[in-house]
Each structure stands twice: as structure tokens, then as C-alpha cells.
Design a protein around this motif. Structure first.
Motif, PDB file in Angstrom:
ATOM      1  N   GLY A  29      35.233  42.292  69.133  1.00  0.00           N
ATOM      2  CA  GLY A  29      35.384  41.053  69.714  1.00  0.00           C
ATOM      3  C   GLY A  29      36.728  40.029  69.125  1.00  0.00           C
ATOM      4  N   LEU A  30      37.042  40.285  68.129  1.00  0.00           N
ATOM      5  CA  LEU A  30      38.260  39.616  67.620  1.00  0.00           C
ATOM      6  C   LEU A  30      39.516  39.434  68.350  1.00  0.00           C
ATOM      7  N   SER A  31      39.823  40.821  68.899  1.00  0.00           N
ATOM      8  CA  SER A  31      41.198  40.651  69.701  1.00  0.00           C
ATOM      9  C   SER A  31      40.765  40.836  71.233  1.00  0.00           C
ATOM     10  N   SER A  32      39.167  40.580  71.440  1.00  0.00           N
ATOM     11  CA  SER A  32      39.136  40.878  72.886  1.00  0.00           C
ATOM     12  C   SER A  32      39.594  39.796  73.596  1.00  0.00           C
ATOM     13  N   SER A  33      39.759  39.833  74.834  1.00  0.00           N
ATOM     14  CA  SER A  33      40.407  38.762  75.934  1.00  0.00           C
ATOM     15  C   SER A  33      39.379  38.973  77.001  1.00  0.00           C
ATOM     16  N   VAL A  34      38.216  38.118  77.129  1.00  0.00           N
ATOM     17  CA  VAL A  34      37.414  38.272  78.283  1.00  0.00           C
ATOM     18  C   VAL A  34      37.171  36.733  78.587  1.00  0.00           C
ATOM     19  N   SER A  35      37.808  36.438  80.025  1.00  0.00           N
ATOM     20  CA  SER A  35      38.018  35.181  80.606  1.00  0.00           C
ATOM     21  C   SER A  35      37.036  35.199  81.917  1.00  0.00           C
ATOM     22  N   TYR A  36      36.278  33.984  82.001  1.00  0.00           N
ATOM     23  CA  TYR A  36      35.250  33.924  82.976  1.00  0.00           C
ATOM     24  C   TYR A  36      35.729  32.788  84.295  1.00  0.00           C
ATOM     25  N   ASN A  37      35.792  33.410  85.286  1.00  0.00           N
ATOM     26  CA  ASN A  37      35.911  32.446  86.671  1.00  0.00           C
ATOM     27  C   ASN A  37      34.572  32.076  87.139  1.00  0.00           C
ATOM     28  N   ASP A  38      33.455  32.356  86.583  1.00  0.00           N
ATOM     29  CA  ASP A  38      31.990  32.056  86.702  1.00  0.00           C
ATOM     30  C   ASP A  38      31.386  31.687  85.677  1.00  0.00           C
ATOM     31  N   THR A  39      30.130  31.442  86.030  1.00  0.00           N
ATOM     32  CA  THR A  39      29.392  30.867  84.894  1.00  0.00           C
ATOM     33  C   THR A  39      29.064  32.165  83.738  1.00  0.00           C
ATOM     34  N   LYS A  40      29.380  31.597  82.404  1.00  0.00           N
ATOM     35  CA  LYS A  40      29.315  32.657  81.315  1.00  0.00           C
ATOM     36  C   LYS A  40      27.875  32.575  80.880  1.00  0.00           C
ATOM     37  N   TRP A  41      27.167  31.549  81.043  1.00  0.00           N
ATOM     38  CA  TRP A  41      26.002  31.229  80.240  1.00  0.00           C
ATOM     39  C   TRP A  41      24.892  32.165  80.453  1.00  0.00           C
ATOM     40  N   CYS A  42      24.947  32.797  81.725  1.00  0.00           N
ATOM     41  CA  CYS A  42      23.833  33.669  82.084  1.00  0.00           C
ATOM     42  C   CYS A  42      23.999  34.961  81.964  1.00  0.00           C
ATOM     43  N   VAL A  43      25.233  35.554  81.296  1.00  0.00           N
ATOM     44  CA  VAL A  43      25.631  37.132  81.160  1.00  0.00           C
ATOM     45  C   VAL A  43      24.791  37.191  79.789  1.00  0.00           C
ATOM     46  N   PRO A  44      23.906  38.597  80.105  1.00  0.00           N
ATOM     47  CA  PRO A  44      23.127  38.809  78.757  1.00  0.00           C
ATOM     48  C   PRO A  44      24.089  39.315  77.896  1.00  0.00           C
ATOM     49  N   GLY A  45      23.760  39.279  76.373  1.00  0.00           N
ATOM     50  CA  GLY A  45      24.320  39.315  75.214  1.00  0.00           C
ATOM     51  C   GLY A  45      24.836  41.047  75.190  1.00  0.00           C
ATOM     52  N   LYS A  46      24.132  41.830  75.604  1.00  0.00           N
ATOM     53  CA  LYS A  46      24.378  43.407  75.812  1.00  0.00           C
ATOM     54  C   LYS A  46      25.747  43.451  76.494  1.00  0.00           C
ATOM     55  N   LEU A  47      25.914  42.734  77.770  1.00  0.00           N
ATOM     56  CA  LEU A  47      26.782  43.036  78.603  1.00  0.00           C
ATOM     57  C   LEU A  47      28.158  42.302  78.317  1.00  0.00           C
ATOM     58  N   LYS A  48      27.841  41.231  77.544  1.00  0.00           N
ATOM     59  CA  LYS A  48      29.025  40.421  77.086  1.00  0.00           C
ATOM     60  C   LYS A  48      29.842  41.466  75.864  1.00  0.00           C
ATOM     61  N   ARG A  49      28.890  42.098  75.161  1.00  0.00           N
ATOM     62  CA  ARG A  49      29.594  43.346  74.355  1.00  0.00           C
ATOM     63  C   ARG A  49      30.056  44.289  74.888  1.00  0.00           C
ATOM     64  N   VAL A  50      29.626  44.549  76.188  1.00  0.00           N
ATOM     65  CA  VAL A  50      30.287  45.724  76.916  1.00  0.00           C
ATOM     66  C   VAL A  50      31.710  45.460  77.178  1.00  0.00           C
ATOM     67  N   LEU A  51      31.675  44.179  77.709  1.00  0.00           N
ATOM     68  CA  LEU A  51      32.866  43.432  78.313  1.00  0.00           C
ATOM     69  C   LEU A  51      33.938  43.443  77.214  1.00  0.00           C
ATOM     70  N   ASN A  52      33.372  42.942  76.048  1.00  0.00           N
ATOM     71  CA  ASN A  52      34.264  43.057  74.983  1.00  0.00           C
ATOM     72  C   ASN A  52      35.009  44.405  74.548  1.00  0.00           C
ATOM     73  N   ARG A  53      34.074  45.441  74.594  1.00  0.00           N
ATOM     74  CA  ARG A  53      34.655  46.756  74.290  1.00  0.00           C
ATOM     75  C   ARG A  53      35.670  47.163  75.397  1.00  0.00           C
ATOM     76  N   VAL A  54      35.217  46.834  76.695  1.00  0.00           N
ATOM     77  CA  VAL A  54      36.239  47.091  77.744  1.00  0.00           C
ATOM     78  C   VAL A  54      37.420  46.514  77.473  1.00  0.00           C
ATOM     79  N   ALA A  55      37.599  45.164  77.157  1.00  0.00           N
ATOM     80  CA  ALA A  55      38.814  44.400  76.747  1.00  0.00           C
ATOM     81  C   ALA A  55      39.387  45.099  75.812  1.00  0.00           C
ATOM     82  N   ASP A  56      38.767  45.449  74.619  1.00  0.00           N
ATOM     83  CA  ASP A  56      39.348  46.078  73.297  1.00  0.00           C
ATOM     84  C   ASP A  56      40.327  47.446  73.841  1.00  0.00           C
ATOM     85  N   ARG A  57      39.494  48.025  74.728  1.00  0.00           N
ATOM     86  CA  ARG A  57      40.200  49.558  74.983  1.00  0.00           C
ATOM     87  C   ARG A  57      41.375  49.372  76.138  1.00  0.00           C
TER      88      ARG A  57
END
Length: 132
Positions: A29-57
């Protein structure tokens, strides 16, 4: 911890982030770039981790849809029991070969449902394993 040791650790971590090595174990997640055009507060932590991995890759990820209220879900043609209604789903875009991105999403144990739409958006959720 001595000050010079702490400084060395900060420099090493900063160097990894700058070099794009944010996926090094324990530093995800240090180099991840995930931006939100919708509410970030309701995204489960495990999906945030997946999004960070997608951004890393694959590079920057833009999240377009998270929480939907019933009327918005109906207007968008969402399923009556859509997991977006319960803050358990995310729609996003990312550059990259769609077949590769879908295969990567499928390999993530936190992802239940996954799909790639003709609009270019991807969907992931925490429900049972499925695609449509």
C-alpha cells in the motif's frame, strides 16, 4: 530506539516507496494509488487491501461506486439484493489487460463476486464466489 537507527529505517521505507516496491511483504500500500469518486467509508478493509494490490500491480485505481441507496441501485439497474446496498461491493477502473486483471481478481481470496463490464469497469464484492 536510537535516533540514527530510526532515520535509517525511514530512509529505507521511503526509498522502497519511491522505487515502487510497495508490495514488499509488510509494506503493501505504500506505492498504491487508489482514488475514490464515491464514499470510501463503507468499503470493507479486505476489499481495500485488494484494491491496493491491484494498484501495486496495474497502476492507479479509480473507485466509482461503493455504497448505493435503493433508488440509485434501481436507477442503475442493479440487482434487488445488490451487495452495494450493504457496503460490500466496489466498482472501479484500472489500466491493464482485462483478462489479466480478471485473473488477478479471481486469485484474491477476499473476493467473492467479480466481473468486468463492457464499460471498462470492474466489480468485486465480499459475497459468495461467482461471476456473471
Amino acid at each position: 530506539m536510537r535516533r540514527q537507527n530510526l532515520t535509517a529505517i525511514v530512509l529505507v521505507v521511503s526509498g522502497l516507496a519511491i522505487a515502487g516496491c510497495g508490495s514488499v511483504y509488510g509494506l503493501g500500500g505504500l506505492s498504491s494509488s487508489v482514488s475514490y469518486n464515491d464514499t470510501k467509508w463503507c468499503v470493507p478493509g479486505k476489499l481495500k487491501r485488494v484494491l491496493n494490490r491491484v494498484a501495486d500491480r496495474y497502476g492507479p485505481v479509480t473507485v466509482h461506486s461503493t455504497k448505493r441507496w435503493w433508488f440509485e441501485n434501481w436507477r442503475k439497474g442493479g440487482a434487488r439484493k445488490s451487495l452495494h446496498l450493504k457496503c460490500k461491493a466496489v466498482d472501479f477502473t484500472v489500466a491493464g489487460d482485462p483478462a489479466s486483471v480478471v485473473a488477478f481478481l479471481k486469485s484474491q481470496p477476499e473476493v467473492g463476486g467479480y466481473s468486468h463490464y463492457s464499460s471498462g469497469h470492474y466489480h468485486i464484492d465480499t459475497g459468495p464466489r461467482r461471476t456473471w
